[in-house]
Structures are given as structure tokens and as C-alpha cells.
Motif scaffolding. Structure first.
Motif, PDB file in Angstrom:
ATOM      1  N   VAL A  14     -17.388 113.459  46.614  1.00 19.93           N
ATOM      2  CA  VAL A  14     -18.346 112.747  47.459  1.00 19.93           C
ATOM      3  C   VAL A  14     -18.915 111.558  46.690  1.00 19.93           C
ATOM      4  CG1 VAL A  14     -20.553 112.880  48.678  1.00 19.93           C
ATOM      5  CG2 VAL A  14     -18.950 114.796  48.801  1.00 19.93           C
ATOM      6  N   ILE A 162     -19.565 110.174  58.376  1.00 21.44           N
ATOM      7  CA  ILE A 162     -19.348 111.521  57.830  1.00 21.44           C
ATOM      8  C   ILE A 162     -20.709 112.142  57.555  1.00 21.44           C
ATOM      9  CG2 ILE A 162     -18.415 112.833  55.894  1.00 21.44           C
ATOM     10  CD1 ILE A 162     -16.149 110.785  55.770  1.00 21.44           C
ATOM     11  N   LYS A 165     -20.033 118.977  56.461  1.00 21.03           N
ATOM     12  CA  LYS A 165     -19.067 119.480  55.497  1.00 21.03           C
ATOM     13  C   LYS A 165     -17.671 119.560  56.093  1.00 21.03           C
ATOM     14  CE  LYS A 165     -18.347 123.081  52.096  1.00 21.03           C
ATOM     15  NZ  LYS A 165     -18.925 124.242  51.424  1.00 21.03           N
ATOM     16  N   SER A 167     -16.310 117.618  58.183  1.00 14.97           N
ATOM     17  CA  SER A 167     -15.734 116.269  58.193  1.00 14.97           C
ATOM     18  C   SER A 167     -15.245 115.877  56.795  1.00 14.97           C
ATOM     19  CB  SER A 167     -16.755 115.254  58.692  1.00 14.97           C
ATOM     20  OG  SER A 167     -17.158 115.545  60.003  1.00 14.97           O
ATOM     21  N   VAL A 168     -16.016 116.250  55.776  1.00 12.04           N
ATOM     22  CA  VAL A 168     -15.600 116.005  54.397  1.00 12.04           C
ATOM     23  C   VAL A 168     -14.296 116.733  54.123  1.00 12.04           C
ATOM     24  CG1 VAL A 168     -16.168 116.400  51.959  1.00 12.04           C
ATOM     25  CG2 VAL A 168     -17.957 115.627  53.544  1.00 12.04           C
ATOM     26  N   SER A 178     -11.301 110.965  48.323  1.00 20.61           N
ATOM     27  CA  SER A 178     -12.752 111.040  48.268  1.00 20.61           C
ATOM     28  C   SER A 178     -13.318 110.628  49.616  1.00 20.61           C
ATOM     29  CB  SER A 178     -13.257 110.090  47.176  1.00 20.61           C
ATOM     30  OG  SER A 178     -14.640 110.187  47.007  1.00 20.61           O
ATOM     31  N   VAL A 179     -14.620 110.887  49.796  1.00 22.70           N
ATOM     32  CA  VAL A 179     -15.339 110.391  50.968  1.00 22.70           C
ATOM     33  C   VAL A 179     -16.573 109.658  50.478  1.00 22.70           C
ATOM     34  CG1 VAL A 179     -14.538 112.223  52.519  1.00 22.70           C
ATOM     35  CG2 VAL A 179     -16.689 112.505  51.312  1.00 22.70           C
ATOM     36  N   SER A 180     -16.955 108.615  51.217  1.00 22.12           N
ATOM     37  CA  SER A 180     -18.207 107.923  50.904  1.00 22.12           C
ATOM     38  C   SER A 180     -19.134 108.107  52.094  1.00 22.12           C
ATOM     39  CB  SER A 180     -17.970 106.433  50.623  1.00 22.12           C
ATOM     40  OG  SER A 180     -17.546 105.756  51.780  1.00 22.12           O
ATOM     41  N   SER A 181     -20.414 108.290  51.790  1.00 24.08           N
ATOM     42  CA  SER A 181     -21.371 108.523  52.863  1.00 24.08           C
ATOM     43  C   SER A 181     -22.754 108.037  52.461  1.00 24.08           C
ATOM     44  CB  SER A 181     -21.444 110.016  53.206  1.00 24.08           C
ATOM     45  OG  SER A 181     -22.381 110.248  54.238  1.00 24.08           O
ATOM     46  N   VAL A 186     -24.937 114.910  52.760  1.00 29.26           N
ATOM     47  CA  VAL A 186     -23.538 114.991  52.331  1.00 29.26           C
ATOM     48  C   VAL A 186     -23.456 114.898  50.814  1.00 29.26           C
ATOM     49  CG1 VAL A 186     -21.257 113.871  52.456  1.00 29.26           C
ATOM     50  CG2 VAL A 186     -22.659 114.111  54.531  1.00 29.26           C
ATOM     51  N   TRP A 187     -24.323 114.110  50.189  1.00 27.84           N
ATOM     52  CA  TRP A 187     -24.301 113.970  48.743  1.00 27.84           C
ATOM     53  C   TRP A 187     -24.495 115.307  48.040  1.00 27.84           C
ATOM     54  CZ3 TRP A 187     -28.381 109.490  48.201  1.00 27.84           C
ATOM     55  CH2 TRP A 187     -27.927 108.350  48.883  1.00 27.84           C
TER      56      TRP A 187
END
Length: 189
Positions: A14, A162, A165, A167-168, A178-181, A186-187
Motif C-alpha cells: 500500500v 480504492i 481491503k 479492492s486492494v 502495489s496500490v496507491s490510495s 487503506v494505509w
């Protein structure tokens, strides 16, 4: 720089994307967050924003298109390189990616997937440009993310909208590294 990114997302895929000082302060306190995408600031405060991130030994990647006072020209990348300790840039502009690579910065080429022509743009720009990673938004489309991962010559980050969880996990299962949000919940997942 590319290896540093992979090392940092290995334990937590994340990426905190921050859009204000409150978000910056919060993500800098989270030990598990190692990479931060900076989506705000101006030419007067960007070096201070990056400094706060670097003090916490995190990777700072500046979205140059969103920094007030910078032009959409290659000189903006020179400004980031010469006036901050940023590790890299995010942009939607291929010319800025090219310049950042020349300067040794980590590069994230961001695409907004709104139709099949946008998907074709990813295919076409991969060959000559070669950013370090490609980011696609929105990140809630596992089938499309899977296709982008198949055609992309670079690793893919899923971002945008996103918030959960599932969706991650779906984005990662589709092949995103990876995913950015900007969603602070989410972090902490």
C-alpha cells in the motif's frame, strides 16, 4: 531507485497518496507505509513536504502535474531534482518521464483508463518510454488491471477509488505490484 521501490513495497504494497498536510503527518507516523505519493503542494513548500517524508526514511514521489507554480514542461522535473530530495515523480506527460529518467529519478507514468483508446495508449507508450512503473486509475477494475499487466512492459500500480481491503486484494491478485490510495483507512490495512 527502482530496486529501492520494490524493497519498500515488498512488506506492504500500500502506497500512501497524500493530498494535504494532515494526510502527510498521519502517513509519516505509520511505520508500515514506506512509499508516499505527494499529490499537493506548491513551489514554495514542496521541498519542506519532501523533507518531512525523507526524515522518516520513506520514499517520496512527487506528482509534478499537481504542484502549483510548476509548468507542464521538462524544467519542472529539473526543479524537483535540484530543489528537493524527492526520489521520483508521477506524471501523465511522457516528456516529463523522459526528462526524469535522464536525471536519475524514479518514474511513475499515470494513466486514466476511461475507454479502450486509453488502454491502447498504454500499449503504445510502453515501448519507447519505459517508465519505472505504470499507474492506472481507477484501480477498481481487476479485469482491466490484468490486461494492463499483460501488455505493460513495466510493473503496474492500481490507484483511485480504492477504499476497501477486498479492492486492494483484487488489484494485487490481478497483477498490480502495489496500490496507491488517499484513503487513510487503506494505509492501515
Amino acid at each position: 531507485m527502482k530496486q529501492k521501490f520494490y524493497d519498500m513495497i515488498e512488506s506492504n504494497p500500500v502506497i500512501a497518496a497524500v493530498k494535504d498536510m494532515d494526510g502527510l503527518e498521519k502517513c509519516c507516523q505509520l511505520e508500515d507505509i514506506k512509499v508516499i505519493f505527494i499529490l499537493f503542494g506548491d513551489i514554495c513548500n514542496i521541498s519542506e513536504i519532501v523533507r518531512k517524508i525523507k526524515e522518516k526514511e520513506k520514499m517520496a514521489v512527487v506528482h509534478v502535474d499537481l504542484i502549483n507554480g510548476l509548468s507542464p514542461k521538462e524544467i519542472a522535473v529539473d526543479f524537483i531534482k535540484n530543489n528537493t530530495a524527492a526520489d521520483g515523480i508521477i506524471t501523465t506527460k511522457p516528456g516529463l518521464i523522459k526528462r526524469a529518467k535522464e536525471l536519475g529519478l524514479f518514474t511513475v507514468l499515470r494513466f486514466f483508463l476511461i475507454d479502450s483508446m486509453a488502454l491502447e495508449n498504454i500499449r503504445n507508450q510502453q515501448y519507447g518510454l519505459r517508465p519505472d512503473v505504470t499507474e492506472v486509475l481507477p484501480g477498481l477494475m481487476p479485469d482491466v488491471i490484468k490486461e494492463v499487466c499483460r501488455i505493460s512492459k513495466t510493473p503496474v500500480i492500481a490507484g483511485g477509488l480504492i477504499t476497501e481491503k477486498k479492492s486492494v486484494l483484487a488489484a494485487l491478485a490481478a497483477g498490480a505490484v502495489s496500490v496507491s490510495s488517499t484513503n487513510q483507512k487503506v494505509w492501515m490495512m
